[in-house]
Design an enzyme around this catalytic site. Structure first.
Site, PDB file in Angstrom:
ATOM      1  CD  GLN A   9       1.782  -0.361  10.241  1.00 59.08           C
ATOM      2  OE1 GLN A   9       2.916  -0.255   9.889  1.00 59.08           O
ATOM      3  NE2 GLN A   9       1.282  -0.085  11.273  1.00 59.08           N
ATOM      4  CG  ASP A  10      -1.349   3.200   2.180  1.00 63.42           C
ATOM      5  OD1 ASP A  10      -0.133   2.827   1.466  1.00 63.42           O
ATOM      6  OD2 ASP A  10      -2.336   3.553   1.631  1.00 63.42           O
ATOM      7  CG  HIS A  11      -3.082   7.500   6.866  1.00 65.43           C
ATOM      8  ND1 HIS A  11      -3.843   7.930   5.739  1.00 65.43           N
ATOM      9  CD2 HIS A  11      -3.229   8.426   7.671  1.00 65.43           C
ATOM     10  CE1 HIS A  11      -4.248   9.315   6.177  1.00 65.43           C
ATOM     11  NE2 HIS A  11      -3.752   9.392   7.135  1.00 65.43           N
TER      12      HIS A  11
ATOM     13  CG  HIS B 172      -6.272   2.921   5.976  1.00 66.97           C
ATOM     14  ND1 HIS B 172      -6.511   3.419   4.558  1.00 66.97           N
ATOM     15  CD2 HIS B 172      -7.047   3.671   6.804  1.00 66.97           C
ATOM     16  CE1 HIS B 172      -6.873   4.648   4.821  1.00 66.97           C
ATOM     17  NE2 HIS B 172      -7.241   4.903   6.005  1.00 66.97           N
TER      18      HIS B 172
END
Length: 116
Positions: free
Chosen positions: A87-89, A85
């Site tokens: 890294q996605d953010h 999450h």
């Protein structure tokens, strides 16, 4: 002594994860603020907000680079959904900031044409 990146349930590890998430969120907020400032014709403020966003992203990217370097060197890095999450953010914030730079530039161009 366990490395802070090895145990994905440790407080240190979660601190790293939350740092990435917070830096990404701050950067995205600053990039959005820059767009609003540009719409109001406040281009110096917009540039300042974009610079602050870049600094937030740099800090998070440094942590990400450290993680990837350690992983490439064979260190054990624990992964969990929180890190995914984070890294996605971060990647979404980078993309949003890049688009904000373009929007601010287009807004500057549009307002210059309107003022001719």
């Amino acid at each position: 002594m366990t490395d802070k990146y090895e145990n994905p349930t440790s407080d240190d590890y979660m601190g790293v994860v939350m740092g990435i998430i917070m830096s990404g969120g701050n950067a995205k907020g600053l990039a959005f603020q820059a767009i609003q400032q540009a719409k109001d014709g406040k281009f110096a403020e917009a540039e300042s907000s974009l610079n602050e966003a870049s600094e937030q992203l740099r800090e998070a990217h440094d942590v990400q680079t450290d993680l990837l370097t350690r992983l490439a060197q064979g260190e054990k890095i624990g992964w969990n959904l929180y890190m995914v999450h984070a890294q996605d953010h971060l990647m979404n914030a980078i993309t949003f900031k890049d688009l904000a730079v373009e929007v601010v530039g287009q807004e500057r161009r549009l307002q210059a044409l309107e003022n001719k």
